[in-house]
Design an enzyme around this catalytic site. Structure first.
Site, PDB file in Angstrom:
ATOM      1  N   ASP A 152      -9.895  -4.165   8.594  1.00 23.01           N
ATOM      2  CA  ASP A 152      -9.007  -5.186   9.191  1.00 23.01           C
ATOM      3  C   ASP A 152      -9.667  -5.787  10.436  1.00 23.01           C
ATOM      4  OD1 ASP A 152      -7.753  -2.733   8.106  1.00 23.01           O
ATOM      5  OD2 ASP A 152      -5.938  -3.937   8.072  1.00 23.01           O
ATOM      6  N   HIS A 191      -3.498   0.604   8.459  1.00 24.12           N
ATOM      7  CA  HIS A 191      -4.239  -0.306   7.582  1.00 24.12           C
ATOM      8  C   HIS A 191      -3.194  -0.854   6.618  1.00 24.12           C
ATOM      9  CE1 HIS A 191      -6.930  -2.079   4.719  1.00 24.12           C
ATOM     10  NE2 HIS A 191      -6.535  -1.258   3.765  1.00 24.12           N
ATOM     11  N   ARG A 226     -12.167  -8.271   9.373  1.00 18.42           N
ATOM     12  CA  ARG A 226     -11.495  -9.527   8.967  1.00 18.42           C
ATOM     13  C   ARG A 226     -11.055 -10.308  10.213  1.00 18.42           C
ATOM     14  NH1 ARG A 226      -8.204  -6.274   4.288  1.00 18.42           N
ATOM     15  NH2 ARG A 226      -9.529  -6.835   2.544  1.00 18.42           N
ATOM     16  N   ARG A 269       0.835  -1.202   0.000  1.00 18.05           N
ATOM     17  CA  ARG A 269       0.000   0.000   0.000  1.00 18.05           C
ATOM     18  C   ARG A 269       0.872   1.255   0.000  1.00 18.05           C
ATOM     19  NH1 ARG A 269      -2.462  -3.727   3.404  1.00 18.05           N
ATOM     20  NH2 ARG A 269      -4.639  -4.207   2.948  1.00 18.05           N
TER      21      ARG A 269
HETATM   22  P1  6V0 Z   1      -9.977   1.201  -9.645  1.00 18.07           P
HETATM   23  O1  6V0 Z   1     -10.986   0.149  -9.962  1.00 18.07           O
HETATM   24  O2  6V0 Z   1      -8.807   1.370 -10.540  1.00 18.07           O
HETATM   25  O3  6V0 Z   1     -10.773   2.605  -9.543  1.00 18.07           O
HETATM   26  C1  6V0 Z   1     -10.172   3.822  -9.324  1.00 18.07           C
HETATM   27  C2  6V0 Z   1     -11.013   4.868 -10.034  1.00 18.07           C
HETATM   28  O4  6V0 Z   1     -10.509   6.155  -9.690  1.00 18.07           O
HETATM   29  C3  6V0 Z   1     -10.965   4.748 -11.564  1.00 18.07           C
HETATM   30  O5  6V0 Z   1     -12.271   4.609 -12.083  1.00 18.07           O
HETATM   31  C4  6V0 Z   1     -10.296   6.053 -12.008  1.00 18.07           C
HETATM   32  O6  6V0 Z   1     -10.788   6.543 -13.244  1.00 18.07           O
HETATM   33  C5  6V0 Z   1     -10.667   6.971 -10.850  1.00 18.07           C
HETATM   34  N1  6V0 Z   1      -9.827   8.148 -10.746  1.00 18.07           N
HETATM   35  C6  6V0 Z   1      -8.482   8.248 -10.918  1.00 18.07           C
HETATM   36  N2  6V0 Z   1      -8.087   9.528 -10.738  1.00 18.07           N
HETATM   37  C7  6V0 Z   1      -9.196  10.251 -10.447  1.00 18.07           C
HETATM   38  C8  6V0 Z   1      -9.445  11.613 -10.155  1.00 18.07           C
HETATM   39  N3  6V0 Z   1      -8.461  12.503 -10.135  1.00 18.07           N
HETATM   40  N4  6V0 Z   1     -10.702  11.998  -9.899  1.00 18.07           N
HETATM   41  C9  6V0 Z   1     -11.715  11.110  -9.945  1.00 18.07           C
HETATM   42  N5  6V0 Z   1     -11.548   9.798 -10.206  1.00 18.07           N
HETATM   43  C10 6V0 Z   1     -10.310   9.376 -10.455  1.00 18.07           C
HETATM   44  O7  6V0 Z   1      -9.397   1.002  -8.185  1.00 18.07           O
HETATM   45  P2  6V0 Z   1     -10.172   0.381  -6.932  1.00 18.07           P
HETATM   46  O8  6V0 Z   1     -11.546   0.926  -6.918  1.00 18.07           O
HETATM   47  O9  6V0 Z   1      -9.952  -1.083  -6.891  1.00 18.07           O
HETATM   48  O10 6V0 Z   1      -9.320   0.995  -5.718  1.00 18.07           O
HETATM   49  C11 6V0 Z   1      -9.376   2.380  -5.419  1.00 18.07           C
HETATM   50  C12 6V0 Z   1      -8.451   2.722  -4.270  1.00 18.07           C
HETATM   51  O11 6V0 Z   1      -8.935   2.138  -3.056  1.00 18.07           O
HETATM   52  C13 6V0 Z   1      -7.009   2.202  -4.435  1.00 18.07           C
HETATM   53  O12 6V0 Z   1      -6.118   3.175  -3.971  1.00 18.07           O
HETATM   54  C14 6V0 Z   1      -6.987   0.976  -3.533  1.00 18.07           C
HETATM   55  O13 6V0 Z   1      -5.699   0.634  -3.114  1.00 18.07           O
HETATM   56  C15 6V0 Z   1      -7.870   1.467  -2.399  1.00 18.07           C
HETATM   57  N6  6V0 Z   1      -8.411   0.444  -1.506  1.00 18.07           N
HETATM   58  C16 6V0 Z   1      -8.501   0.764  -0.202  1.00 18.07           C
HETATM   59  C17 6V0 Z   1      -8.993  -0.133   0.722  1.00 18.07           C
HETATM   60  C18 6V0 Z   1      -9.035   0.233   2.180  1.00 18.07           C
HETATM   61  O14 6V0 Z   1      -9.339  -0.607   3.024  1.00 18.07           O
HETATM   62  N7  6V0 Z   1      -8.733   1.467   2.533  1.00 18.07           N
HETATM   63  C19 6V0 Z   1      -9.461  -1.400   0.299  1.00 18.07           C
HETATM   64  C20 6V0 Z   1      -9.425  -1.697  -1.026  1.00 18.07           C
HETATM   65  C21 6V0 Z   1      -8.836  -0.817  -2.035  1.00 18.07           C
END
Ligand code: 6V0
Length: 332
Positions: free
Chosen positions: A166, A193, A169, A106
């Site tokens: 977490d 996290h 889980r 992360r």
């Molecule tokens: P994903 O499916 O790639 O979605 C990310 C989205 O963000 C995409 O649709 C992009 O187009 C959009 N995006 C990128 N830049 C911008 C911007 N400037 N403005 C608006 N939208 C934008 O990724 P996913 O949804 O799987 O994960 C998103 C984030 O959540 C990542 O950083 C993961 O690491 C994080 N997670 C955090 C968790 C937690 O427990 N905190 C758990 C799971 C994932």
């Protein structure tokens, strides 16, 4: 007169403000899981989606709207960088950003996602100056700190989704081993996290019985029952799911909706979420990590000192030092 005007004798203006409006930034796997849970569980009746990828945003928006017969509320969307439709959001959830690739930690994502936040946070605050922001994008502790700095909001209104997930889980795996429901297995993961999270074994209890009173070695290397493996499983969970299906989504969606509900319903429920813990548990730095916090309409109402034993306190300090090391390297 058109059909609508023949049918409806309008006697007042439609009220456009909503007491439970939530904006979700990022319509990827995590963002859409958050939106689905917020709507289907009735946590919010007014969700706005924003994503730089306009086709993705539009596709998800239409898909949710087509299901609106089956939930109570409305979904709207913002195109590109136009944040005007987010105005008046009580909670903004940031899920935008790069996600972990297989094998990537992360913390590897930090500068990439900091740059993305610079384009998001000032816009959210501009249109919703009273909002509470939940940072989900990883590394969520560091990025909650970055969001706090970029937003100028008081610390009670910036929350990292932190170890709420977490903890879920952890409770799931303990519950499985004890053959009780997760709700009845009381246990906390605090700290980062991520890889340096801290399992509070000294406080694990079922029905008021502290499990360390039954097995004093629980969670240590000397435990014949090897309960410690459960914490290792929690740390490995995200890596395992990412390897199997490419990303984690449903559990984090449920976790975020759970936090949002506690805020919007002014519930005073306690969640392990990431906040500025300076002054708690011997931490002297301005660092965002998870501790149990009371949540209400103003965001974080109180932070709880979990009365850690020495080994747990040391682990939390190690987490804090690690966070500071990464935070100091960020270019704002
Ligand atoms: P994903 O499916 O790639 O979605 C990310 C989205 O963000 C995409 O649709 C992009 O187009 C959009 N995006 C990128 N830049 C911008 C911007 N400037 N403005 C608006 N939208 C934008 O990724 P996913 O949804 O799987 O994960 C998103 C984030 O959540 C990542 O950083 C993961 O690491 C994080 N997670 C955090 C968790 C937690 O427990 N905190 C758990 C799971 C994932």
């Amino acid at each position: 007169m058109n059909t609508k005007d023949q049918l409806l004798s309008v006697i007042s203006e439609t009220c456009d403000t909503s007491i439970d409006k939530v904006t979700v930034v990022g319509a990827g796997d995590v963002g859409t899981a958050c939106i689905f849970t917020l709507l289907s569980q009735g946590v919010s009746s007014n969700v706005t989606i924003i994503d730089v990828n306009e086709n993705k945003m539009m596709g998800e928006l239409l898909d949710f709207q087509h299901g609106s017969l089956f939930f109570n509320g409305k979904v709207t969307g913002c195109k590109g960088n136009d944040y005007s439709a987010t105005a008046g959001s009580k909670v903004c959830v940031i899920t935008a950003g790069a996600r972990q690739k297989t094998g990537e930690s992360r913390l590897d994502l930090v500068q990439k996602n900091t740059e993305i936040l610079k384009g998001i946070v000032p816009n959210l605050v501009k249109y919703s100056p009273d909002t509470i922001i939940i940072v989900v994008s990883n590394p969520c502790d560091i990025l909650a700190y970055v969001t706090w700095k970029l937003s100028g909001l008081p610390k009670n209104r910036i929350i990292g989704s932190g170890t709420n997930l977490d903890t879920s889980r952890f409770r799931f795996y303990i519950a499985e081993k004890m053959k009780v429901a997760p709700e009845s297995a009381h246990a906390w993961i605090i700290g980062e996290h991520g890889d340096t999270s801290v399992a509070v074994w000294s406080g694990v209890s079922v029905a008021g019985v502290r499990l360390r009173d039954l097995n004093p070695a629980m969670g240590t290397d000397n435990d014949p029952e090897n309960w410690k493996e459960i914490h290792n499983k929690v740390i490995r969970s995200a890596y395992e799911v990412i390897e199997l299906k490419g990303s984690t989504s449903w559990a984090i969606g449920l976790s975020v909706a759970n936090i949002t509900r506690s805020i919007l319903k002014n519930s005073n429920k306690i969640h392990a979420i990431s906040t500025n813990i300076k002054g708690m548990c011997g931490i002297e730095q301005e660092v965002f990590l998870s501790l149990p916090c009371v949540l209400g309409r103003n965001g974080i109402i109180a932070i709880i000192d979990p009365h850690l034993v020495e080994a747990e306190r040391c682990s939390l300090k190690f987490s804090a030092a690690k966070m500071m090391e990464v935070a100091n390297g960020i270019k704002f």
